[in-house]
Design an enzyme around this catalytic site. Structure first.
Site, PDB file in Angstrom:
ATOM      1  CG  PHE A 169      -1.923   1.150   1.142  1.00  0.00           C
ATOM      2  CD1 PHE A 169      -3.112   0.998   0.449  1.00  0.00           C
ATOM      3  CD2 PHE A 169      -1.655   2.378   1.729  1.00  0.00           C
ATOM      4  CE1 PHE A 169      -4.021   2.044   0.346  1.00  0.00           C
ATOM      5  CE2 PHE A 169      -2.555   3.431   1.620  1.00  0.00           C
ATOM      6  CZ  PHE A 169      -3.737   3.256   0.933  1.00  0.00           C
ATOM      7  CG  ASP A 254       5.678   3.505   1.767  1.00  0.00           C
ATOM      8  OD1 ASP A 254       5.718   4.078   2.870  1.00  0.00           O
ATOM      9  OD2 ASP A 254       4.642   3.390   1.088  1.00  0.00           O
ATOM     10  CE  LYS A 283      -0.186   5.188   7.714  1.00  0.00           C
ATOM     11  NZ  LYS A 283      -1.611   5.325   7.857  1.00  0.00           N
TER      12      LYS A 283
HETATM   13  C1  LIG Z   1       3.035   2.225   3.814  1.00  0.00           C
HETATM   14  C2  LIG Z   1       2.114   3.352   3.496  1.00  0.00           C
HETATM   15  N1  LIG Z   1       2.450   4.201   2.510  1.00  0.00           N
HETATM   16  C3  LIG Z   1       1.661   5.246   2.197  1.00  0.00           C
HETATM   17  C4  LIG Z   1       0.474   5.470   2.856  1.00  0.00           C
HETATM   18  C5  LIG Z   1      -0.387   6.641   2.479  1.00  0.00           C
HETATM   19  O1  LIG Z   1      -0.299   7.603   3.482  1.00  0.00           O
HETATM   20  P1  LIG Z   1      -1.366   8.798   3.546  1.00  0.00           P
HETATM   21  O2  LIG Z   1      -2.673   8.202   3.915  1.00  0.00           O
HETATM   22  O3  LIG Z   1      -0.804   9.713   4.596  1.00  0.00           O
HETATM   23  O4  LIG Z   1      -1.366   9.419   2.197  1.00  0.00           O
HETATM   24  C6  LIG Z   1       0.088   4.603   3.884  1.00  0.00           C
HETATM   25  C7  LIG Z   1      -1.195   4.798   4.578  1.00  0.00           C
HETATM   26  O5  LIG Z   1      -1.733   3.923   5.192  1.00  0.00           O
HETATM   27  C8  LIG Z   1       0.931   3.522   4.206  1.00  0.00           C
HETATM   28  O6  LIG Z   1       0.604   2.660   5.167  1.00  0.00           O
END
Ligand SMILES: Cc1ncc(COP(=O)(O)O)c(C=O)c1O
Length: 430
Positions: A169, A254, A283
């Site tokens: 994700f 990520d 986050k």
């Molecule tokens: C690993 C990862 N990358 C990116 C995101 C996207 O983050 P945002 O919701 O702040 O755009 C998330 C959100 O859950 C995530 O868990």
């Protein structure tokens, strides 16, 4: 939209919403109107993107440490943690103080100008990571979007493909949702941007098969969060580093969910001794305020020239001060060591539950304070609800997986309380 807005929303500035003795009202043009419930307001005025349920989803009004309260005064132990945002729990005094102080001095300035909190935040992040430079955005998706753009710019025009993992994700913008290795998030949004391929997480050979002379980057979460809390195998993550070195592709981690102490190290990649070329975080970074960061090795970062990328709010002074306060706590002497130790206790507790209820629980897994229970049957939603009824917030991912993202400040007492509630729920066979 114009006529609708003029006709129905006559009040400039919308409504001043207040609460008196638990009974809310809205002031419209100086007149009081009884306030409808939050649920009714949401159903009437909000675009329906969140799966909240009127009779089940609490209206949260206050939080302190590991606990939150709803508008009926019910207390919950919060192991959802704002979906990994509330690293230091709710309203950590040092974060609140940093926000208050900065809010009284300079709320926003735009990135046309220098601001000290942003530059200092870049310094702290760079000095405590494998990166050489930082760029600030407002969310995880934006940080990843910046990473994807940087990888393509670095290799322009020879390479453009980005390989990510199935079950990953990476966000909800068009590029990051295409990078996300879960087709359900992409349905209805075609045509999607070109050049994204998906290989199998923890299967190095499947990545090797996809890499070619047009591969700009491989992007993975070292611990997949939204996909169900899957931890990368050491041989897989080291193999990816070698594959990138051999092929000239960049390695992007990520760490939006698994970074910033969540796994017991400041960055999850430290567990494997493997450094990325580009690293993303968001986050928990702002302690509850929106901020994301894309960090890169200096040589890679140099591919971005003025004007190539930007953000109006990115690295805003208040969000940056909040992030500096969060990092100050995370980097205190024994803080992360304690997270590792408490994370071990929590995982042992989950494993005990797995062995106590083998007919219900397929597996307990995770790293540090990022943990999951996978169930045999599609009962995750029911377990989530029963836990909530007993004062514990946990997160069901899909039908089979329960995810736990406790604040890193949770002590043994909170961890034991959560495990006891889970045991009670599971022993009722849900
Ligand atoms: C690993 C990862 N990358 C990116 C995101 C996207 O983050 P945002 O919701 O702040 O755009 C998330 C959100 O859950 C995530 O868990």
């Amino acid at each position: 939209m114009g006529a609708e807005a003029q006709g129905r929303r006559a009040a400039p500035g919308a409504a001043a919403v207040r609460r008196e003795a638990g009974l809310g009202y809205i002031e419209l043009n100086g007149k009081r109107k009884a306030m409808t419930s939050v649920e009714e307001l949401e159903a009437k005025y909000m675009i329906n993107t969140y799966n909240r349920q009127q009779d089940r989803t609490p209206v949260l009004v206050r939080g302190v440490g590991c606990r939150v309260w709803d508008d009926r005064g019910r207390e919950y132990l919060d192991f959802v943690g704002g979906l990994a945002v509330n690293l230091l729990g709710h309203c950590h005094p040092r974060v609140v103080e940093a926000i208050r102080r900065q809010a009284g001095e300079l709320l926003h300035a735009s990135n046309l100008y220098y601001t000290r909190p942003q530059a200092e935040l870049a310094q702290v992040l760079v000095e405590h990571s494998a990166a050489g430079r930082a760029f600030f955005a407002n969310s995880g998706a934006e940080a990843n979007e910046a990473a994807i753009k940087l990888a393509r710019k670095y290799h322009h025009p020879r390479r453009y493909k980005i390989i990510t993992a199935q079950r990953s994700f990476h966000g909800r913008t068009l590029a990051t949702v295409t990078a996300t290795g879960q087709p359900k998030y992409q349905q209805g949004f075609a045509p999607l941007p070109e050049g994204f391929l998906h290989a199998c997480f923890n299967d190095l050979a499947s990545f090797e098969q996809l890499v070619d002379g047009e591969t700009a980057a491989i992007m993975i979460e070292p611990v997949q969060g939204e996909g169900g809390v899957h931890v990368a195998a050491p041989s897989f993550i080291r193999g990816l580093r070698e594959l990138c070195d051999r092929s000239g592709a960049l390695l992007i981690f990520d760490e939006v969910q698994c970074g910033l102490g969540r796994t017991g190290k400041l960055w999850a990649y430290e567990h494997w001794g493997v450094s990325p070329d580009i690293l993303t975080a968001a986050k928990g970074l702002g302690g509850g305020l929106p901020i994301g960061a894309m960090l890169a090795r200096s040589e890679v970062a140099a591919a971005f020239k003025p004007g190539d990328h930007a953000s109006t709010f990115g690295g805003n002074p208040v969000a940056s001060q909040a992030a500096l306060a969060v990092l100050e706590v995370l980097l205190e002497d024994s803080f992360l060591e304690e997270v590792r130790q408490k994370g071990g206790l929590f995982m042992a507790g989950l494993q005990r539950l797995a062995s106590l209820f083998p007919a219900l629980v397929k597996e307990a897994r995770g790293l540090g304070f990022m943990a999951a229970l996978e169930l045999h049957e599609p009962l995750a939603g029911a377990v989530q609800q029963r836990c909530q009824d007993r004062g514990l917030l946990v997160n069901a991912i899909g039908d089979h997986i329960l995810r736990f993202l406790p604040p890193l400040i949770a002590g043994e007492a909170e961890l034991e309380q959560a495990l006891a509630i889970l045991e009670e729920v599971l022993s009722g066979q849900v």
